[in-house]
Design a protein around this motif. Sequence first.
Motif, PDB file in Angstrom:
ATOM      1  N   ARG A  71     -53.660 -79.520-123.358  1.00 39.75           N
ATOM      2  CA  ARG A  71     -53.928 -80.497-124.418  1.00 39.75           C
ATOM      3  C   ARG A  71     -55.238 -81.177-124.044  1.00 39.75           C
ATOM      4  O   ARG A  71     -55.391 -81.683-122.926  1.00 39.75           O
ATOM      5  N   MET A  72     -56.179 -81.172-124.970  1.00 41.21           N
ATOM      6  CA  MET A  72     -57.477 -81.791-124.736  1.00 41.21           C
ATOM      7  C   MET A  72     -57.428 -83.245-125.209  1.00 41.21           C
ATOM      8  O   MET A  72     -56.536 -83.631-125.964  1.00 41.21           O
ATOM      9  N   THR A  73     -58.389 -84.061-124.780  1.00 37.90           N
ATOM     10  CA  THR A  73     -58.371 -85.479-125.143  1.00 37.90           C
ATOM     11  C   THR A  73     -58.577 -85.711-126.636  1.00 37.90           C
ATOM     12  O   THR A  73     -58.231 -86.775-127.139  1.00 37.90           O
ATOM     13  N   ASP A  74     -59.109 -84.716-127.363  1.00 35.98           N
ATOM     14  CA  ASP A  74     -59.252 -84.867-128.816  1.00 35.98           C
ATOM     15  C   ASP A  74     -57.956 -84.510-129.551  1.00 35.98           C
ATOM     16  O   ASP A  74     -57.899 -84.555-130.766  1.00 35.98           O
ATOM     17  N   GLY A  75     -56.900 -84.138-128.792  1.00 38.23           N
ATOM     18  CA  GLY A  75     -55.606 -83.815-129.376  1.00 38.23           C
ATOM     19  C   GLY A  75     -55.402 -82.341-129.660  1.00 38.23           C
ATOM     20  O   GLY A  75     -54.291 -81.919-129.962  1.00 38.23           O
ATOM     21  N   SER A  76     -56.453 -81.540-129.591  1.00 34.85           N
ATOM     22  CA  SER A  76     -56.305 -80.096-129.818  1.00 34.85           C
ATOM     23  C   SER A  76     -55.581 -79.463-128.629  1.00 34.85           C
ATOM     24  O   SER A  76     -55.557 -80.017-127.528  1.00 34.85           O
ATOM     25  N   VAL A  77     -54.971 -78.311-128.885  1.00 32.79           N
ATOM     26  CA  VAL A  77     -54.272 -77.573-127.833  1.00 32.79           C
ATOM     27  C   VAL A  77     -54.991 -76.241-127.657  1.00 32.79           C
ATOM     28  O   VAL A  77     -55.145 -75.475-128.605  1.00 32.79           O
ATOM     29  N   TRP A  78     -55.450 -76.004-126.435  1.00 32.28           N
ATOM     30  CA  TRP A  78     -56.203 -74.793-126.098  1.00 32.28           C
ATOM     31  C   TRP A  78     -55.361 -73.897-125.209  1.00 32.28           C
ATOM     32  O   TRP A  78     -54.620 -74.367-124.349  1.00 32.28           O
ATOM     33  N   THR A  79     -55.531 -72.588-125.387  1.00 32.31           N
ATOM     34  CA  THR A  79     -55.083 -71.615-124.405  1.00 32.31           C
ATOM     35  C   THR A  79     -56.362 -71.005-123.841  1.00 32.31           C
ATOM     36  O   THR A  79     -57.180 -70.474-124.587  1.00 32.31           O
ATOM     37  N   VAL A  80     -56.543 -71.164-122.536  1.00 30.31           N
ATOM     38  CA  VAL A  80     -57.729 -70.631-121.867  1.00 30.31           C
ATOM     39  C   VAL A  80     -57.268 -69.611-120.830  1.00 30.31           C
ATOM     40  O   VAL A  80     -56.122 -69.633-120.396  1.00 30.31           O
ATOM     41  N   TYR A  81     -58.180 -68.721-120.461  1.00 29.11           N
ATOM     42  CA  TYR A  81     -57.844 -67.812-119.374  1.00 29.11           C
ATOM     43  C   TYR A  81     -59.034 -67.620-118.453  1.00 29.11           C
ATOM     44  O   TYR A  81     -60.183 -67.796-118.850  1.00 29.11           O
ATOM     45  N   PHE A  82     -58.709 -67.276-117.209  1.00 34.19           N
ATOM     46  CA  PHE A  82     -59.685 -67.003-116.163  1.00 34.19           C
ATOM     47  C   PHE A  82     -59.569 -65.533-115.795  1.00 34.19           C
ATOM     48  O   PHE A  82     -58.479 -65.045-115.492  1.00 34.19           O
ATOM     49  N   VAL A  83     -60.678 -64.818-115.818  1.00 35.95           N
ATOM     50  CA  VAL A  83     -60.709 -63.397-115.469  1.00 35.95           C
ATOM     51  C   VAL A  83     -60.953 -63.274-113.969  1.00 35.95           C
ATOM     52  O   VAL A  83     -61.969 -63.743-113.461  1.00 35.95           O
ATOM     53  N   ARG A  84     -60.023 -62.658-113.266  1.00 38.79           N
ATOM     54  CA  ARG A  84     -60.155 -62.525-111.810  1.00 38.79           C
ATOM     55  C   ARG A  84     -61.245 -61.545-111.411  1.00 38.79           C
ATOM     56  O   ARG A  84     -61.966 -61.770-110.458  1.00 38.79           O
ATOM     57  N   GLN A  85     -61.340 -60.432-112.115  1.00 34.80           N
ATOM     58  CA  GLN A  85     -62.329 -59.401-111.781  1.00 34.80           C
ATOM     59  C   GLN A  85     -63.118 -59.059-113.037  1.00 34.80           C
ATOM     60  O   GLN A  85     -62.648 -58.303-113.879  1.00 34.80           O
ATOM     61  N   PRO A  86     -64.321 -59.612-113.183  1.00 32.54           N
ATOM     62  CA  PRO A  86     -65.121 -59.301-114.368  1.00 32.54           C
ATOM     63  C   PRO A  86     -65.430 -57.804-114.445  1.00 32.54           C
ATOM     64  O   PRO A  86     -65.522 -57.127-113.424  1.00 32.54           O
ATOM     65  N   ALA A  87     -65.587 -57.313-115.661  1.00 35.08           N
ATOM     66  CA  ALA A  87     -65.826 -55.878-115.876  1.00 35.08           C
ATOM     67  C   ALA A  87     -67.169 -55.423-115.314  1.00 35.08           C
ATOM     68  O   ALA A  87     -67.294 -54.290-114.858  1.00 35.08           O
ATOM     69  N   THR A  88     -68.167 -56.285-115.355  1.00 38.21           N
ATOM     70  CA  THR A  88     -69.502 -55.934-114.864  1.00 38.21           C
ATOM     71  C   THR A  88     -70.087 -57.097-114.072  1.00 38.21           C
ATOM     72  O   THR A  88     -69.597 -58.224-114.154  1.00 38.21           O
ATOM     73  N   ALA A  91     -71.183 -59.858-116.307  1.00 35.41           N
ATOM     74  CA  ALA A  91     -70.076 -60.660-116.832  1.00 35.41           C
ATOM     75  C   ALA A  91     -69.517 -61.628-115.798  1.00 35.41           C
ATOM     76  O   ALA A  91     -68.682 -62.462-116.125  1.00 35.41           O
ATOM     77  N   ALA A  92     -69.977 -61.544-114.565  1.00 36.51           N
ATOM     78  CA  ALA A  92     -69.421 -62.381-113.491  1.00 36.51           C
ATOM     79  C   ALA A  92     -69.617 -63.872-113.750  1.00 36.51           C
ATOM     80  O   ALA A  92     -68.828 -64.687-113.287  1.00 36.51           O
ATOM     81  N   LYS A  93     -70.666 -64.253-114.474  1.00 33.27           N
ATOM     82  CA  LYS A  93     -70.890 -65.671-114.757  1.00 33.27           C
ATOM     83  C   LYS A  93     -69.881 -66.223-115.750  1.00 33.27           C
ATOM     84  O   LYS A  93     -69.548 -67.395-115.712  1.00 33.27           O
ATOM     85  N   SER A  94     -69.411 -65.385-116.667  1.00 34.60           N
ATOM     86  CA  SER A  94     -68.436 -65.811-117.681  1.00 34.60           C
ATOM     87  C   SER A  94     -67.047 -65.393-117.234  1.00 34.60           C
ATOM     88  O   SER A  94     -66.623 -64.267-117.471  1.00 34.60           O
ATOM     89  N   ARG A  95     -66.353 -66.316-116.579  1.00 36.54           N
ATOM     90  CA  ARG A  95     -65.008 -65.984-116.105  1.00 36.54           C
ATOM     91  C   ARG A  95     -63.928 -66.789-116.807  1.00 36.54           C
ATOM     92  O   ARG A  95     -62.763 -66.461-116.731  1.00 36.54           O
ATOM     93  N   TRP A  96     -64.319 -67.874-117.484  1.00 34.86           N
ATOM     94  CA  TRP A  96     -63.387 -68.689-118.258  1.00 34.86           C
ATOM     95  C   TRP A  96     -63.605 -68.407-119.741  1.00 34.86           C
ATOM     96  O   TRP A  96     -64.748 -68.342-120.205  1.00 34.86           O
ATOM     97  N   PHE A  97     -62.498 -68.280-120.489  1.00 29.27           N
ATOM     98  CA  PHE A  97     -62.576 -68.019-121.921  1.00 29.27           C
ATOM     99  C   PHE A  97     -61.576 -68.887-122.675  1.00 29.27           C
ATOM    100  O   PHE A  97     -60.457 -69.110-122.202  1.00 29.27           O
ATOM    101  N   LEU A  98     -61.997 -69.355-123.849  1.00 32.62           N
ATOM    102  CA  LEU A  98     -61.093 -70.031-124.773  1.00 32.62           C
ATOM    103  C   LEU A  98     -60.436 -68.931-125.596  1.00 32.62           C
ATOM    104  O   LEU A  98     -61.098 -68.230-126.354  1.00 32.62           O
TER     105      LEU A  98
END
Length: 126
Positions: A71-88, A91-98
């Motif tokens: 739950r974010m402070t604006d009241g929205s509810v997010w599902t986020v994920y963290f990628v343990r092993q990026p494909a390339t 892609a290593a810099k982008s490991r968190w995704f909404l």
Amino acid sequence: MGFVSDPISPHGRGFDAVAMGRGEPGLPSAFTWRGAPYEIDKRLGAWKESQREGGRAGGELYLRRHYYKLRMTDGSVWTVYFVRQPATRRAAKSRWFLYTMEPAEPGNSAPIGTATVNERHRESST
């Protein structure tokens, strides 16, 4: 809004060092999405996703993603994920995704100036 699948950048005052000690990603106190900062108010849940390694003998099971419902402070509810092993490597810099985002229900968002969980914790420990 529903399904999003956009990269997000972690930031904030700290990361969950206890989780990092267990080999899990350190959940930050905030994320930046599409240039705007969003603070986490509360962690609502967490789970992991594993997959078998394709093409390898034995078909070992590998942990691929860590998911968090927030739950974010604006009241929205997010599902986020963290990628343990990026494909390339790129892609290593982008490991968190909404993954998904549910907008705040009318009248259910935190008023401007409301302290976040992190601020309340900091104030109570002083």
